[in-house]
Each structure stands twice: as structure tokens, then as C-alpha cells.
Design a protein around this motif. Structure first.
Motif, PDB file in Angstrom:
ATOM      1  N   ARG A  45       0.814  -1.028  -0.002  1.00 51.11           N
ATOM      2  CA  ARG A  45       0.065  -0.040   0.088  1.00 51.11           C
ATOM      3  C   ARG A  45       0.803   1.370  -0.021  1.00 51.11           C
ATOM      4  NH1 ARG A  45      -2.506   3.520  -0.947  1.00 51.11           N
ATOM      5  NH2 ARG A  45      -4.573   4.483   0.063  1.00 51.11           N
ATOM      6  N   GLN A  48       2.320   2.011  -3.605  1.00 40.61           N
ATOM      7  CA  GLN A  48       1.152   2.502  -4.453  1.00 40.61           C
ATOM      8  C   GLN A  48       1.245   3.969  -4.165  1.00 40.61           C
ATOM      9  OE1 GLN A  48      -2.207   0.081  -3.627  1.00 40.61           O
ATOM     10  NE2 GLN A  48      -2.190  -0.677  -5.671  1.00 40.61           N
ATOM     11  N   GLY A  49       1.115   4.341  -2.648  1.00 36.22           N
ATOM     12  CA  GLY A  49       0.718   5.635  -2.557  1.00 36.22           C
ATOM     13  C   GLY A  49       1.841   6.491  -2.721  1.00 36.22           C
ATOM     14  N   GLU A  52       2.004   7.329  -6.492  1.00 37.14           N
ATOM     15  CA  GLU A  52       0.905   8.181  -6.938  1.00 37.14           C
ATOM     16  C   GLU A  52       1.460   9.752  -6.484  1.00 37.14           C
ATOM     17  OE1 GLU A  52      -1.935   6.479  -8.079  1.00 37.14           O
ATOM     18  OE2 GLU A  52      -2.122   8.568  -9.038  1.00 37.14           O
ATOM     19  N   ARG A  53       2.152   9.872  -5.561  1.00 40.31           N
ATOM     20  CA  ARG A  53       2.698  11.023  -4.912  1.00 40.31           C
ATOM     21  C   ARG A  53       3.853  11.634  -5.627  1.00 40.31           C
ATOM     22  NH1 ARG A  53       0.769  13.535  -0.085  1.00 40.31           N
ATOM     23  NH2 ARG A  53      -0.099  15.192  -1.391  1.00 40.31           N
ATOM     24  N   PHE A  55       5.223  10.499  -8.501  1.00 41.38           N
ATOM     25  CA  PHE A  55       5.199  10.433  -9.764  1.00 41.38           C
ATOM     26  C   PHE A  55       4.555  11.539 -10.741  1.00 41.38           C
ATOM     27  CE2 PHE A  55       6.912   7.754 -12.965  1.00 41.38           C
ATOM     28  CZ  PHE A  55       5.833   7.032 -13.512  1.00 41.38           C
ATOM     29  N   CYS A  59       6.846  13.290 -16.002  1.00 41.60           N
ATOM     30  CA  CYS A  59       6.199  12.198 -16.728  1.00 41.60           C
ATOM     31  C   CYS A  59       7.052  11.765 -17.760  1.00 41.60           C
ATOM     32  CB  CYS A  59       4.805  12.906 -17.379  1.00 41.60           C
ATOM     33  SG  CYS A  59       5.351  14.562 -18.320  1.00 41.60           S
ATOM     34  N   ASN A 136       1.432  -0.134  -9.277  1.00 37.30           N
ATOM     35  CA  ASN A 136       0.728   1.167  -9.833  1.00 37.30           C
ATOM     36  C   ASN A 136       1.349   1.628 -10.968  1.00 37.30           C
ATOM     37  OD1 ASN A 136      -1.418   2.516  -8.898  1.00 37.30           O
ATOM     38  ND2 ASN A 136      -0.280   3.985  -7.656  1.00 37.30           N
ATOM     39  N   LEU A 137       2.552   1.018 -11.436  1.00 37.31           N
ATOM     40  CA  LEU A 137       3.094   1.552 -12.923  1.00 37.31           C
ATOM     41  C   LEU A 137       2.421   0.652 -13.869  1.00 37.31           C
ATOM     42  CD1 LEU A 137       6.470   2.267 -11.369  1.00 37.31           C
ATOM     43  CD2 LEU A 137       4.981   4.128 -12.790  1.00 37.31           C
TER      44      LEU A 137
ATOM     45  N   LYS B  10      -7.603   2.501 -13.701  1.00 33.70           N
ATOM     46  CA  LYS B  10      -6.776   1.605 -14.814  1.00 33.70           C
ATOM     47  C   LYS B  10      -7.562   0.541 -15.420  1.00 33.70           C
ATOM     48  CE  LYS B  10      -3.587  -0.366 -12.549  1.00 33.70           C
ATOM     49  NZ  LYS B  10      -2.238  -0.746 -11.862  1.00 33.70           N
ATOM     50  N   LEU B  56       0.565  14.328 -20.230  1.00 32.16           N
ATOM     51  CA  LEU B  56      -0.602  13.852 -19.464  1.00 32.16           C
ATOM     52  C   LEU B  56      -2.006  14.283 -19.821  1.00 32.16           C
ATOM     53  CD1 LEU B  56       0.786  13.886 -15.770  1.00 32.16           C
ATOM     54  CD2 LEU B  56       1.115  11.965 -17.543  1.00 32.16           C
ATOM     55  N   THR B  74      -3.068   9.772 -16.182  1.00 36.87           N
ATOM     56  CA  THR B  74      -1.809   9.994 -14.879  1.00 36.87           C
ATOM     57  C   THR B  74      -0.975   8.966 -15.654  1.00 36.87           C
ATOM     58  OG1 THR B  74      -2.733   8.390 -13.504  1.00 36.87           O
ATOM     59  CG2 THR B  74      -3.428  10.752 -13.286  1.00 36.87           C
ATOM     60  N   ASN B  75       0.184   8.615 -14.880  1.00 38.25           N
ATOM     61  CA  ASN B  75       1.099   7.721 -15.196  1.00 38.25           C
ATOM     62  C   ASN B  75       0.931   6.505 -14.742  1.00 38.25           C
ATOM     63  OD1 ASN B  75       3.176  10.156 -15.053  1.00 38.25           O
ATOM     64  ND2 ASN B  75       3.732   8.777 -16.587  1.00 38.25           N
ATOM     65  N   SER B  76      -0.163   6.373 -13.696  1.00 34.48           N
ATOM     66  CA  SER B  76      -0.511   5.068 -13.183  1.00 34.48           C
ATOM     67  C   SER B  76      -1.731   4.743 -13.889  1.00 34.48           C
ATOM     68  CB  SER B  76      -0.810   4.933 -11.642  1.00 34.48           C
ATOM     69  OG  SER B  76      -1.567   6.200 -11.178  1.00 34.48           O
ATOM     70  N   HIS B 104      -6.102  16.334 -10.424  1.00 32.95           N
ATOM     71  CA  HIS B 104      -4.828  15.346 -10.132  1.00 32.95           C
ATOM     72  C   HIS B 104      -4.541  15.695  -8.745  1.00 32.95           C
ATOM     73  CE1 HIS B 104      -1.273  13.187 -11.990  1.00 32.95           C
ATOM     74  NE2 HIS B 104      -1.573  12.683 -11.098  1.00 32.95           N
ATOM     75  N   PHE B 107      -6.947  13.957  -6.505  1.00 30.73           N
ATOM     76  CA  PHE B 107      -6.819  12.667  -6.614  1.00 30.73           C
ATOM     77  C   PHE B 107      -5.686  12.092  -5.747  1.00 30.73           C
ATOM     78  CE2 PHE B 107      -7.594   8.413  -8.009  1.00 30.73           C
ATOM     79  CZ  PHE B 107      -6.677   7.926  -8.293  1.00 30.73           C
ATOM     80  N   THR B 108      -4.276  12.478  -6.015  1.00 32.18           N
ATOM     81  CA  THR B 108      -3.181  12.298  -5.222  1.00 32.18           C
ATOM     82  C   THR B 108      -3.694  12.269  -3.665  1.00 32.18           C
ATOM     83  OG1 THR B 108      -1.878  13.389  -6.850  1.00 32.18           O
ATOM     84  CG2 THR B 108      -0.787  12.650  -4.959  1.00 32.18           C
ATOM     85  N   VAL B 110      -6.450  12.020  -2.078  1.00 34.74           N
ATOM     86  CA  VAL B 110      -7.394  10.774  -1.934  1.00 34.74           C
ATOM     87  C   VAL B 110      -6.437   9.497  -1.614  1.00 34.74           C
ATOM     88  CG1 VAL B 110      -9.151   9.199  -3.031  1.00 34.74           C
ATOM     89  CG2 VAL B 110      -9.385  11.694  -2.880  1.00 34.74           C
ATOM     90  N   MET B 111      -5.454   9.133  -2.742  1.00 32.67           N
ATOM     91  CA  MET B 111      -4.904   8.105  -2.842  1.00 32.67           C
ATOM     92  C   MET B 111      -4.129   7.963  -1.435  1.00 32.67           C
ATOM     93  SD  MET B 111      -4.553   5.656  -4.869  1.00 32.67           S
ATOM     94  CE  MET B 111      -3.053   5.024  -5.279  1.00 32.67           C
ATOM     95  N   CYS B 112      -3.557   9.192  -0.895  1.00 28.98           N
ATOM     96  CA  CYS B 112      -2.808   9.345   0.233  1.00 28.98           C
ATOM     97  C   CYS B 112      -3.546   8.855   1.568  1.00 28.98           C
ATOM     98  CB  CYS B 112      -1.921  10.507   0.468  1.00 28.98           C
ATOM     99  SG  CYS B 112      -0.610  10.641  -0.826  1.00 28.98           S
ATOM    100  N   TYR B 116      -8.341   5.053   2.283  1.00 30.67           N
ATOM    101  CA  TYR B 116      -8.962   4.725   0.961  1.00 30.67           C
ATOM    102  C   TYR B 116      -8.035   3.536   0.411  1.00 30.67           C
ATOM    103  CZ  TYR B 116      -9.333   5.153  -4.047  1.00 30.67           C
ATOM    104  OH  TYR B 116      -9.774   4.932  -5.073  1.00 30.67           O
ATOM    105  N   ASN B 117      -8.921   2.375   0.006  1.00 29.85           N
ATOM    106  CA  ASN B 117      -8.228   1.582  -0.597  1.00 29.85           C
ATOM    107  C   ASN B 117      -8.239   1.768  -2.062  1.00 29.85           C
ATOM    108  OD1 ASN B 117      -7.248  -0.637   1.171  1.00 29.85           O
ATOM    109  ND2 ASN B 117      -9.581  -1.241   1.462  1.00 29.85           N
ATOM    110  N   PRO B 118      -7.006   1.760  -2.633  1.00 34.08           N
ATOM    111  CA  PRO B 118      -7.020   1.900  -4.274  1.00 34.08           C
ATOM    112  C   PRO B 118      -7.847   0.875  -4.839  1.00 34.08           C
ATOM    113  CG  PRO B 118      -4.867   1.820  -3.238  1.00 34.08           C
ATOM    114  CD  PRO B 118      -5.536   1.150  -2.216  1.00 34.08           C
TER     115      PRO B 118
END
Lengths: 162, 137
Positions: A45, A48-49, A52-53, A55, A59, A136-137, B10, B56, B74-76, B104, B107-108, B110-112, B116-118
Motif C-alpha cells: 500500500r 502504491q501511495g 502516486e505522490r 510520480f 512524466c 501502480n505503474l 486503470k 499527461l 496519469t502515469n498510473s 490530479h 486525486f493524489t 485521496v490516494m494518500c 482509502y483502498n485503491p
């Protein structure tokens, strides 16, 4: 970023805590497996986080898995452990071996063979971290770690091709 | 102002869709779904063109008679889609880009969020608050 020592100490406490929680329950083998899985999931986890942060700032174009692995070795490792991976090897068939000669989370143990059996516990979190980052990638993988001489360790990443 | 905002995971299922409630929500769901094809085309197309810097921001995906649809990936591989009313004075590219950038960033965040479970639908109240000004609701 705060002091490195903070994360190292926190990580040691996390491992100790997870094991203490499980120690009161059933037999030894099951305990080891569940502890390692718990730590690995935590790392997943976090990985993944982190991606996201970290990255979103740049780009890069990742045309190949190798580019992704290189990014992992350089940028991600520097962000977390303040150094890069020392050696990256691949068989170009989806298996990569990342070798870190002075792994930050193991330097406090010993510089030899003492405590070798305890080392895998402290690598589970980092394995999960790599797996989470790769997931995540866009790459599903299986990550294992091995230690033969501290503080150097090897992470083996096998990419699962769907 | 944007009439609909969507965040798509994704695996191409929606994590969050919000639209101006006065109009049929189903229509927006459908619009966003069809725009996914265009997004896929753009992602795979750019890869072949050997672009050094893959943007992006995908730009205008397609215009309909009432709306314009913009995309961002996004890159993911999480996709953001914004549907804008065409009747308004057309928003400049920069404004759309800044909307996407704010999206974006939210959203970042939220991910952190540890709760929240991805992969789950996004239910965070704070982020809904943040996206209100974008929607003009």
C-alpha cells in the motif's frame, strides 16, 4: 524529508510489533507466514501511495519494463533510502535482480553473518514496497529478497506477463 | 463551467462520476464511457509515435453538439474526463489544464488517505468539496 533514522527506527518497531501481536497465537510456522504477509501488504500500500505522490511531478515515458526498473532503482530508491541500487541485472525475460550493497534497513544489524535468520523479516516491507510501486505503474510482479552477507541484499523481481 | 467530472481507474471502471444534476446523469455516464475509446486510442497512438515527453493532458477528445469532452491520463493509467458545456464562451486550453491539475492533486490526496483502498469508489467528503468549484454546482 525528515531524518533517515526516523524511518529506520519506525520500521524496526513495526516489525517487532507485528511479531509480538502474532506470538500469542498458534504455532510457529503459521505465525511467521502471517507476519511476513502482513508486512508485505503494508509495504504494498505504501508503494502504491508513494508512486502516486512522487510520480505526478514529472512524466517520463516508460516504453519498456527495463525503463521502469531503472526508474525504481534510481529515483524511488533515492527518495526512500537516500541512495541508489548498486546493481541491476536482468535476463530480459522478465526477471530482474536488484542488489543493494548497503541496505539502509539492515546496516544496524551486523556486518557479517550474525542475525542472518532474522533478516528476512526486515526485508518483507521493502519487498511489498517494490511490488506496490510496480503494480501502480502497471506491472504485476512477485518480489522476493535474499541476504547472504549483511548489509548487502538482493531483491528478485519476476514480472508476471498476463 | 464543467458539467461533468469523471475519474476512471486503470481497469476502466469509474471511481467517481459527478455531474450537474439538472440534466440526465445517465447521458453523462454514457458520454464518459464512449470517450474512453478515444482516450485509449490517444494513449496507444502516442506511444508508437516515439514522443519523448508524453503529455499527461490529452486535450479535446471529441466535441458533440452540446458538449466538449477533455481527457487527461496519469502515469498510473488513471483517467480523468471533464465534460464542458459548449454554449459557454469556450474555455481556454490553459484553464482546462489547470482544472485537470487541481483534479490530479485532489486525486493524489485521496490516494494518500489511509482510509482509502485503491480501486474502491471514491467517497471522501473533502474531495467532493474540493471539486465543487470546478463543477460550479
Amino acid at each position: 524529508m525528515a531524518d533517515d533514522a526516523l524511518f529506520e527506527f519506525l520500521h524496526m518497531e513495526i516489525v517487532a510489533h507485528v511479531y509480538k501481536e502474532q506470538a500469542t497465537r498458534e504455532d510457529i510456522d503459521k505465525e511467521r507466514v502471517t507476519c511476513v504477509s502482513t508486512l508485505e501488504l503494508m509495504g504494498f500500500r505504501v508503494g502504491q501511495g508513494l508512486i502516486e505522490r512522487r510520480f505526478t511531478k514529472d512524466c517520463p515515458t516508460f516504453k519498456e519494463d527495463l525503463d521502469i526498473m531503472k526508474f525504481l532503482c534510481k529515483d524511488l530508491w533515492s527518495t526512500i533510502f537516500r541512495k541508489q541500487i548498486d546493481n541491476l541485472r536482468t535476463n530480459h525475460q522478465g526477471t530482474y535482480v536488484l542488489q543493494d550493497n548497503k541496505f539502509a534497513l539492515l546496516t544496524q544489524f551486523s556486518t557479517g553473518k550474525q542475525y542472518l535468520e532474522e533478516a528476512p523479516k526486515y526485508l518483507a516491507f521493502s519487498c511489498g514496497l517494490i511490488r506496490g510501486a510496480l503494480s501502480n505503474l502497471g506491472l504485476e510482479s512477485v518480489v522476493t529478497a535474499e541476504v547472504s552477507l549483511m548489509p548487502s541484499c538482493k531483491f528478485q523481481v519476476v514480472i508476471q506477463k498476463l | 463551467m464543467a458539467v461533468c467530472i469523471a475519474v476512471i481507474a486503470k481497469e476502466n471502471y469509474p471511481l467517481y462520476i459527478r455531474s450537474v444534476p439538472t440534466q440526465g446523469e445517465l447521458k453523462f455516464h454514457y458520454t464518459v464511457h464512449t470517450s474512453l475509446d478515444v482516450v485509449e486510442e490517444k494513449i496507444s497512438g502516442v506511444g508508437k509515435a516515439l514522443a519523448d515527453q508524453r503529455e499527461l493532458y490529452l486535450g479535446l477528445l471529441y466535441p458533440t453538439e452540446d458538449y466538449k469532452v477533455y481527457g487527461y491520463v496519469t502515469n498510473s493509467k488513471v483517467k480523468f474526463v471533464i465534460v464542458v458545456d459548449s454554449s459557454n464562451t469556450s474555455l481556454r486550453d490553459n484553464e482546462i489544464r489547470s482544472m485537470f491539475r487541481k483534479l490530479h492533486n485532489s486525486f493524489t490526496d485521496v490516494m494518500c488517505n489511509p482510509f482509502y483502498n485503491p480501486g474502491d469508489p471514491i467517497q471522501s467528503k473533502t474531495d467532493l468539496m474540493k471539486w465543487q468549484p470546478l463543477n460550479g454546482l
